[in-house]
Design an enzyme around this catalytic site. Structure first.
Site, PDB file in Angstrom:
ATOM      1  N   ASP A   1       0.828  -1.199   0.000  1.00 43.37           N
ATOM      2  CA  ASP A   1       0.000   0.000   0.000  1.00 43.37           C
ATOM      3  C   ASP A   1       0.865   1.252   0.000  1.00 43.37           C
ATOM      4  OD1 ASP A   1      -2.251  -1.515   0.116  1.00 43.37           O
ATOM      5  OD2 ASP A   1      -2.627  -1.219   2.241  1.00 43.37           O
TER       6      ASP A   1
ATOM      7  N   LYS B   1      -4.440   3.124  -2.926  1.00 39.35           N
ATOM      8  CA  LYS B   1      -5.667   3.761  -3.424  1.00 39.35           C
ATOM      9  C   LYS B   1      -5.295   4.869  -4.407  1.00 39.35           C
ATOM     10  CE  LYS B   1      -8.541   1.620  -0.573  1.00 39.35           C
ATOM     11  NZ  LYS B   1      -7.929   0.325  -0.867  1.00 39.35           N
TER      12      LYS B   1
ATOM     13  N   MET C   1      -8.053   8.424   9.692  1.00 37.37           N
ATOM     14  CA  MET C   1      -8.583   9.061   8.473  1.00 37.37           C
ATOM     15  C   MET C   1      -9.539  10.214   8.805  1.00 37.37           C
ATOM     16  SD  MET C   1      -9.121   5.573   6.250  1.00 37.37           S
ATOM     17  CE  MET C   1      -9.631   4.530   7.597  1.00 37.37           C
TER      18      MET C   1
HETATM   19  N1  SAH Z   1      -4.002  -0.350   9.050  1.00 36.83           N
HETATM   20  C1  SAH Z   1      -3.542   0.972   9.422  1.00 36.83           C
HETATM   21  C2  SAH Z   1      -4.587   2.014   9.172  1.00 36.83           C
HETATM   22  C3  SAH Z   1      -5.001   2.130   7.723  1.00 36.83           C
HETATM   23  S1  SAH Z   1      -6.133   3.420   7.445  1.00 36.83           S
HETATM   24  C4  SAH Z   1      -3.072   0.958  10.872  1.00 36.83           C
HETATM   25  O1  SAH Z   1      -3.328  -0.007  11.581  1.00 36.83           O
HETATM   26  O2  SAH Z   1      -2.427   1.924  11.291  1.00 36.83           O
HETATM   27  C5  SAH Z   1      -5.046   4.765   7.059  1.00 36.83           C
HETATM   28  C6  SAH Z   1      -5.041   5.746   8.200  1.00 36.83           C
HETATM   29  O3  SAH Z   1      -4.186   5.304   9.228  1.00 36.83           O
HETATM   30  C7  SAH Z   1      -4.519   7.121   7.840  1.00 36.83           C
HETATM   31  O4  SAH Z   1      -5.488   7.893   7.203  1.00 36.83           O
HETATM   32  C8  SAH Z   1      -4.185   7.645   9.206  1.00 36.83           C
HETATM   33  O5  SAH Z   1      -5.343   8.017   9.921  1.00 36.83           O
HETATM   34  C9  SAH Z   1      -3.633   6.400   9.886  1.00 36.83           C
HETATM   35  N2  SAH Z   1      -2.170   6.333   9.767  1.00 36.83           N
HETATM   36  C10 SAH Z   1      -1.453   5.378   9.176  1.00 36.83           C
HETATM   37  N3  SAH Z   1      -0.134   5.626   9.310  1.00 36.83           N
HETATM   38  C11 SAH Z   1      -0.028   6.776   9.993  1.00 36.83           C
HETATM   39  C12 SAH Z   1       1.060   7.560  10.468  1.00 36.83           C
HETATM   40  N4  SAH Z   1       2.331   7.223  10.241  1.00 36.83           N
HETATM   41  N5  SAH Z   1       0.779   8.679  11.160  1.00 36.83           N
HETATM   42  C13 SAH Z   1      -0.483   9.058  11.420  1.00 36.83           C
HETATM   43  N6  SAH Z   1      -1.546   8.350  10.992  1.00 36.83           N
HETATM   44  C14 SAH Z   1      -1.328   7.225  10.305  1.00 36.83           C
END
Ligand code: SAH
Length: 286
Positions: free
Chosen positions: A52, A74, A189
């Site tokens: 991703d 995406k 998100m």
């Molecule tokens: N599976 C992922 C989440 C996927 S949805 C997890 O467990 O973290 C994607 C969202 O995750 C982003 O829009 C944001 O809200 C969050 N996210 C992922 N990586 C991030 C990061 N390094 N810093 C802040 N938010 C993060």
């Protein structure tokens, strides 16, 4: 020494990665060092890595030399059709006898549609393995000096997504129940619909002065943390240009950053308040 021989895993009974297996792996919140050893093991064996957008390039660089890399992030458009395409691609690669590593940001089963992919694969008779990862909503906040639970603040935490399948603010959330039942709310998100989300929480009884932290690019060098309040969060996020990926944390645990901002302290910044909750804090030291 080549890149290939630099990564040595400790001696351990590592899981098998036979041809045809699809291994769904969480890559953690960003910083490569927060990858699990199983994820590294899988990277060293995979024939193809399907990743991703949120998976850091430095992590992808740790894959087996000669392995193929496929981007499945995406790109807008129809998310459900695209999700189907990704699952079908994983099935094709498996049937072609590849060792397929499906690498997803954070934890694969937290707001990442990993559950849907796993279900589709199993329904197609494809063998899978799953390795969890550090989710941004827990580990990203810890990195920013915010504990998602603290005895003096919360016995519960709610993880929310800031948008649903349609890309709009989630409509199925019972905001009143969340606002009443969960002292700490962690929203993934959330940036796009922050005004609406904070409005729902305020309308459901949360206090406008309640502490909020917005953490973007958690664990990465470009990490930014904005401390604000529920009433000001949306305007402040815009004013400070806070961008995705970001986690929004609502609740008094955010105050603990005044004492636990360890990264700031390592850079020489002072502890802002050793007891931000006013509860003593050090009672466990006898
Ligand atoms: N599976 C992922 C989440 C996927 S949805 C997890 O467990 O973290 C994607 C969202 O995750 C982003 O829009 C944001 O809200 C969050 N996210 C992922 N990586 C991030 C990061 N390094 N810093 C802040 N938010 C993060």
């Amino acid at each position: 020494m080549t890149q290939d021989t630099q990564i040595i895993l400790p001696d351990h009974d590592w899981p098998d990665f036979p041809p045809g297996l699809v291994w769904l792996v969480g890559a953690g919140p960003g910083e490569p060092g927060l990858l699990t050893l199983q994820a590294l093991h899988a990277l060293r064996l995979a024939d193809v890595v399907v990743h991703d957008a949120l998976v850091d390039d430095r992590i992808l660089a740790w894959r087996r030399p000669g392995s193929a890399l496929e981007y499945a992030g995406k790109r807008g458009g129809k998310p459900s059709a695209q999700q189907r395409d990704i699952s079908l691609r994983l099935i094709d690669l498996s049937r072609a006898g590849k060792r397929v590593l499906r690498l997803k940001g954070g934890d694969p089963f937290v707001f990442g549609r990993g559950g849907e992919e796993a279900q589709t694969l199993v329904q197609a008779g494809i063998p899978i393995r799953v390795t969890p990862g550090i989710s941004a909503g827990i580990g990203g906040l810890a990195h920013a000096g915010i504990p998602v639970t603290h005895r003096d603040v919360n016995q519960a935490v709610t993880f929310l997504t800031g948008h649903d399948q349609t890309g709009l603010a989630p409509s199925a959330v019972d905001w009143k129940a969340v606002a009443k039942g969960s002292p700490v709310i962690v929203i993934y998100m959330a940036i796009k619909h922050l005004a609406q989300i904070s409005g729902e929480l305020l309308a459901s009884g949360r206090d406008a002065g309640e502490p909020v932290a917005i953490v973007s690019n958690a664990t990465l060098p470009q990490m930014r943390v904005l401390e604000t309040t529920l009433g000001d969060a949306a305007a402040d996020a815009t004013a400070h240009g806070m961008e995705a990926p970001a986690i929004v944390c609502v609740g008094r645990v955010v105050l603990l950053r005044k004492v636990i901002d360890w990264a700031g302290q390592l850079r020489g910044e002072p502890v802002r308040d050793p007891d931000p909750l006013g509860t003593g804090g050090s009672r466990q030291v006898s």
